[in-house]
Enzyme design. Structure first.
Site, PDB file in Angstrom:
ATOM      1  N   HIS A 213      31.666 -12.456 110.089  1.00  8.41           N
ATOM      2  CA  HIS A 213      31.979 -13.260 111.279  1.00  8.41           C
ATOM      3  C   HIS A 213      32.545 -12.364 112.398  1.00  8.41           C
ATOM      4  O   HIS A 213      33.723 -12.459 112.754  1.00  8.41           O
ATOM      5  CB  HIS A 213      33.011 -14.319 110.862  1.00  8.41           C
ATOM      6  CG  HIS A 213      33.229 -15.411 111.854  1.00  8.41           C
ATOM      7  ND1 HIS A 213      33.582 -15.190 113.163  1.00  8.41           N
ATOM      8  CD2 HIS A 213      33.170 -16.757 111.718  1.00  8.41           C
ATOM      9  CE1 HIS A 213      33.731 -16.344 113.778  1.00  8.41           C
ATOM     10  NE2 HIS A 213      33.477 -17.299 112.934  1.00  8.41           N
ATOM     11  N   GLU A 317      27.232 -13.317 114.310  1.00 11.07           N
ATOM     12  CA  GLU A 317      27.597 -13.234 112.892  1.00 11.07           C
ATOM     13  C   GLU A 317      26.353 -13.089 112.015  1.00 11.07           C
ATOM     14  O   GLU A 317      25.567 -14.042 111.903  1.00 11.07           O
ATOM     15  CB  GLU A 317      28.353 -14.505 112.513  1.00 11.07           C
ATOM     16  CG  GLU A 317      29.521 -14.812 113.458  1.00 11.07           C
ATOM     17  CD  GLU A 317      29.935 -16.282 113.445  1.00 11.07           C
ATOM     18  OE1 GLU A 317      30.314 -16.798 114.507  1.00 11.07           O
ATOM     19  OE2 GLU A 317      29.857 -16.902 112.378  1.00 11.07           O
TER      20      GLU A 317
HETATM   21  O1  LIG Z   1      38.133 -21.327 113.144  1.00 11.94           O
HETATM   22  P1  LIG Z   1      37.265 -20.761 112.051  1.00 11.94           P
HETATM   23  O2  LIG Z   1      37.373 -21.486 110.734  1.00 11.94           O
HETATM   24  O3  LIG Z   1      37.490 -19.289 111.909  1.00 11.94           O
HETATM   25  O4  LIG Z   1      35.738 -20.966 112.536  1.00 11.94           O
HETATM   26  C1  LIG Z   1      35.374 -20.447 113.796  1.00 11.94           C
HETATM   27  C2  LIG Z   1      33.876 -20.707 114.031  1.00 11.94           C
HETATM   28  O5  LIG Z   1      33.144 -20.016 113.025  1.00 11.94           O
HETATM   29  C3  LIG Z   1      31.714 -20.106 113.169  1.00 11.94           C
HETATM   30  O6  LIG Z   1      31.316 -19.435 114.308  1.00 11.94           O
HETATM   31  C4  LIG Z   1      31.229 -21.539 113.213  1.00 11.94           C
HETATM   32  O7  LIG Z   1      29.847 -21.569 113.556  1.00 11.94           O
HETATM   33  C5  LIG Z   1      32.024 -22.346 114.227  1.00 11.94           C
HETATM   34  O8  LIG Z   1      31.656 -23.730 114.100  1.00 11.94           O
HETATM   35  C6  LIG Z   1      33.533 -22.196 113.963  1.00 11.94           C
HETATM   36  O9  LIG Z   1      34.284 -22.924 114.929  1.00 11.94           O
END
Ligand SMILES: O=P(O)(O)OC[C@H]1O[C@H](O)[C@H](O)[C@@H](O)[C@@H]1O
Length: 360
Positions: A213, A317
């Site tokens: 990520h 990601e």
């Molecule tokens: O806040 P987190 O659990 O780290 O997730 C942060 C982001 O991760 C990814 O990019 C998903 O596609 C998003 O939908 C999410 O908001």
């Protein structure tokens, strides 16, 4: 960006089973050089170049961190908490990853920024917590990893390992060994290689989804474009994960974006016009790519994220989402991403992103 009418996502199918890589004899590793034999035992042992010892210290809130330094000046920082890369600097000491000024660095909250590891579940695509639990666990340094059968190891690297605790087994009843190698190339490229092995003794396979990520640091999100995802299908998290087709000739940003691009090429370019810098993401074993910027409203809603910080970050990601990965006991999956940052006087036309994507 127009789109074709949504179609339903095909049922999750298991990706072709990973290559069954038998557990080989551990390499004889010393603190300065690694002597490995090829898995089959054939061929000469590859003696690694003098390895740069890793620095281990206490980071924020006393959490253990590792610093990798390359002789030409680039560096990276990895917290054992989450196996989480939090910094990647070029040989001028410029920070290339985004890390929120409000990142909490306190378990069980994941660190906001850098490169969280999403395993064994990406997003909310399953019964586990968001993005699984690997990013919320303490990893350890793997002092005796099985050798990498290909190529000579880099000089600046660290091997981490995560295995499930008894608590983990209660929420995800599978035994695994997750080995993560983080390394810096002499040119300052940052490489993450994951090797996940099913070590179930009950003969059961397991299925997972995965993402690196990565939060890239950008000058101004309105000056950023992403090349390499044109004409691809994607699932739009902002529209109930319905499937659309990307029409644009490049992706630019004027509002919240949260898309899972499917079947993407091995190379994606992120161009930062103002900084005259292009990030090139190369990936292997990770067919999908998630593009996320929370924009203003969601930025304000995240306690560990500054209200204005959405302007200075973009997540691209490398992921395996559409086709979850299934491993039988003894099988190992490998997923790798390599990040490089190249100067791009794109505005002068000197850097054609297509050349970057088609080049070596
Ligand atoms: O806040 P987190 O659990 O780290 O997730 C942060 C982001 O991760 C990814 O990019 C998903 O596609 C998003 O939908 C999410 O908001």
């Amino acid at each position: 960006m127009s789109s074709t009418p949504p179609t339903t996502m095909p049922p999750a199918s298991t990706a072709p089973a990973a290559v069954a890589v038998p557990a080989t004899a551990a390499a004889t590793t010393t603190t300065t050089t690694t002597t490995a034999t090829t898995p089959s035992g054939a061929g000469p042992a590859v003696t690694a170049p003098e390895r740069v010892p890793v620095e281990r210290s206490k980071g924020i809130n006393g959490l253990d961190k590792i610093v990798l330094r390359e002789v030409r000046g680039s560096s990276a920082e990895v917290y054992l908490y989450g196996g989480h890369v939090t910094s990647w600097k070029n040989d001028h000491g410029e920070e290339l990853l985004f890390l929120s000024s409000k990142a909490i660095f306190k378990p069980p909250k994941a660190i906001r920024g850098g490169i969280p590891i999403c395993f064994p579940q990406f997003s909310n695509l399953g019964s586990l917590e968001q993005h699984g639990f690997a990013r919320n666990r303490f990893w350890t340094i793997d002092t005796d990893p099985p050798p990498f059968p290909t190529g000579t190891p880099p000089k600046a690297f660290v091997d981490l390992i995560l295995k499930p605790t008894d608590e983990d087994l209660k929420i995800w009843s599978h035994s695994f060994e997750f080995r993560l190698r983080i390394s810096l190339s002499p040119a300052g490229d940052l490489m993450l290689t994951s090797r996940i092995r099913n070590t179930n003794s009950d003969g059961k396979p397991f299925t997972f989804t995965f993402a690196y990520h990565t939060y890239f640091s950008v000058s101004d999100i309105s000056e950023v474009r992403v090349e390499g995802l044109e004409t691809l299908d994607y699932l739009d998290n902002l529209q109930n994960k319905e499937r659309f087709t990307e029409q644009g000739d490049a992706i630019t940003f004027e509002s919240e974006v949260d898309k899972i691009y499917l079947g993407t090429p091995t190379k994606i370019a992120i161009l930062d016009h103002e900084k005259k810098r292009t990030f090139v993401l190369r990936k292997d074993g990770l067919p999908d790519a998630v593009v996320w910027n929370p924009w203003e409203k969601k930025a304000k809603a995240m306690a560990d994220f500054g209200d204005e910080e959405y302007k200075h970050m973009l997540c691209v990601e490398a992921a395996a989402v559409e086709k979850p990965i299934t491993l039988r006991p003894g099988e190992e999956w490998r997923g790798r991403q390599e990040l490089s940052a190249v100067p791009s006087s794109y505005c002068s036309g000197q850097l054609d992103p297509r050349r970057v994507l088609q080049g070596s």
